[in-house]
Design an enzyme around this catalytic site. Structure first.
Site, short mmCIF file in Angstrom:
data_model
loop_
_atom_site.label_atom_id
_atom_site.label_comp_id
_atom_site.label_asym_id
_atom_site.label_seq_id
_atom_site.Cartn_x
_atom_site.Cartn_y
_atom_site.Cartn_z
N ASP A 162 0.80 -1.22 0.00
CA ASP A 162 0.00 0.00 0.00
C ASP A 162 0.84 1.28 0.00
OD1 ASP A 162 -1.24 -2.32 1.14
OD2 ASP A 162 -2.90 -1.09 1.85
N GLU A 179 -3.94 1.74 -3.16
CA GLU A 179 -5.24 2.14 -2.60
C GLU A 179 -5.15 3.35 -1.67
OE1 GLU A 179 -7.47 0.07 0.20
OE2 GLU A 179 -5.89 0.07 1.69
N ASN A 180 -3.93 3.74 -1.27
CA ASN A 180 -3.81 4.88 -0.34
C ASN A 180 -3.02 6.04 -0.94
OD1 ASN A 180 -3.41 2.20 1.69
ND2 ASN A 180 -4.98 3.67 2.28
N HIS A 185 -10.56 0.84 -0.31
CA HIS A 185 -10.74 2.25 -0.71
C HIS A 185 -10.91 2.41 -2.23
CE1 HIS A 185 -9.94 3.63 3.30
NE2 HIS A 185 -8.73 3.10 3.32
N HIS A 206 -6.21 -8.59 0.07
CA HIS A 206 -6.30 -7.34 0.83
C HIS A 206 -7.23 -7.55 2.01
CE1 HIS A 206 -5.61 -2.99 0.95
NE2 HIS A 206 -6.84 -2.89 1.42
N HIS A 252 -3.03 -4.37 3.16
CA HIS A 252 -4.08 -3.69 3.95
C HIS A 252 -3.66 -3.35 5.38
CE1 HIS A 252 -7.97 -2.33 5.43
NE2 HIS A 252 -7.88 -3.21 6.40
N HIS A 266 -0.74 -2.62 6.53
CA HIS A 266 0.37 -1.65 6.50
C HIS A 266 1.54 -2.06 7.38
CE1 HIS A 266 -2.09 2.01 4.78
NE2 HIS A 266 -2.44 0.86 4.24
FE FE2 Z 1 -7.11 -1.31 2.80
FE FE2 Z 2 -4.04 0.39 2.80
#
Ligand code: FE2
Ligand code: FE2
Length: 265
Positions: free
Chosen positions: A10, A41-42, A70, A154, A179, A181
């Site tokens: 991520d 996604e971030n 997200h 994820h 997901h 992190h």
């Molecule tokens: Fe996520």
């Molecule tokens: Fe994430």
């Protein structure tokens, strides 16, 4: 013939993109990487991926992009998801959800690498369908010459991710978790030849709580008062895995955790 795949966790905000920009040229040169898969996604202010962010991550060197819970946070990504051939939505969303269920990158040596994204259901707010059934369905739909298959699982729960690794062992080349992190230290080759790790960790600022301003998060947890969690800035790292795959069989022969520390600001 062996292929080298880099799977990147991520990417959080512009610090995460800086990590990508610094790391990818170095890692690509050092390891002769054939395909770079990035969970993005971030990217846009820490949540979601806007259309402009998509273009930037491709320019940074991603060949294939995955997302996560997200996925639709930035609505202008929807036309990109419908048009672009190098980005996937989670495959276990409703069938009417915009975006493709798999994407394929052809390497410089002419080998096809397919990527599939799945969302976990435990402790996740998204209303996803069964990821195991979705994986079976998408694998059956893949072109037969896509022998190298990478799955981004994820999910929050370690158990659900490990279970997916076993479910797909011998049927895909790599299952990498995203997901949380936070990188895990359980990378291994499963008995039937799938490279597996529960979470590769994030690419972004580690002087933080999961990429967010640590003072805000800690203060909010102590006081119970909600706060806007802005993206942190310092201690930027790229985290991911490098997987070596036999291109003829699709089986993994090696998995190695990667941690690249970006130069201090
Ligand atoms: Fe996520
Ligand atoms: Fe994430």
């Amino acid at each position: 013939m062996q292929l080298q795949l880099l799977c990147v966790g991520d990417v959080v905000g512009s610090p995460g993109r800086r990590g990508l920009q610094e790391a990818l040229p170095v890692l690509t040169a050092k390891h002769a990487i054939d395909c770079v898969i990035v969970n993005a996604e971030n990217v846009t202010q820490g949540a979601g991926l806007a259309a402009a962010g998509y273009e930037k991550v491709i320019q940074d060197g991603a060949h294939l992009i995955t997302l996560g819970d997200h996925v639709y946070r930035r609505r202008d990504i929807i036309p990109v998801l419908e048009r672009a051939e190098n980005i996937v939505r989670p495959a276990n969303l409703p069938s009417a959800a915009p975006g493709r269920e798999f994407a394929i990158h052809e390497t410089a040596s002419g080998r096809k690498v397919a990527v599939i994204s799945l969302l976990g259901r435990m402790f996740m707010k998204t209303n996803a369908n069964c990821p195991f059934a979705a994986a079976d369905r998408v694998l059956a739909a893949l072109p037969k010459d896509a022998k190298i298959i990478v799955v981004d699982m994820h999910a929050e729960a370690t158990s659900e991710k490990v279970a997916m690794g076993w479910h797909l062992d011998g049927r895909v080349s790599v299952v990498f978790g995203t997901h949380t992190h936070i990188p895990t230290a359980d990378e291994r080759i499963l008995p039937k030849g799938t490279a597996y790790i529960t979470d590769v960790g994030m690419t972004g600022p580690y002087d933080s709580v999961l990429g967010r301003n640590k003072d805000r998060v800690v203060g909010s947890m102590i006081s119970g008062v909600p706060s806007a969690f802005d993206v942190a800035e310092a201690d930027i790292r790229l985290c991911g895995i490098l997987a070596t795959i036999d291109a003829d069989t699709g089986r993994a022969t090696k998995i190695e955790r990667i941690r690249f520390d970006a130069t201090a600001a």
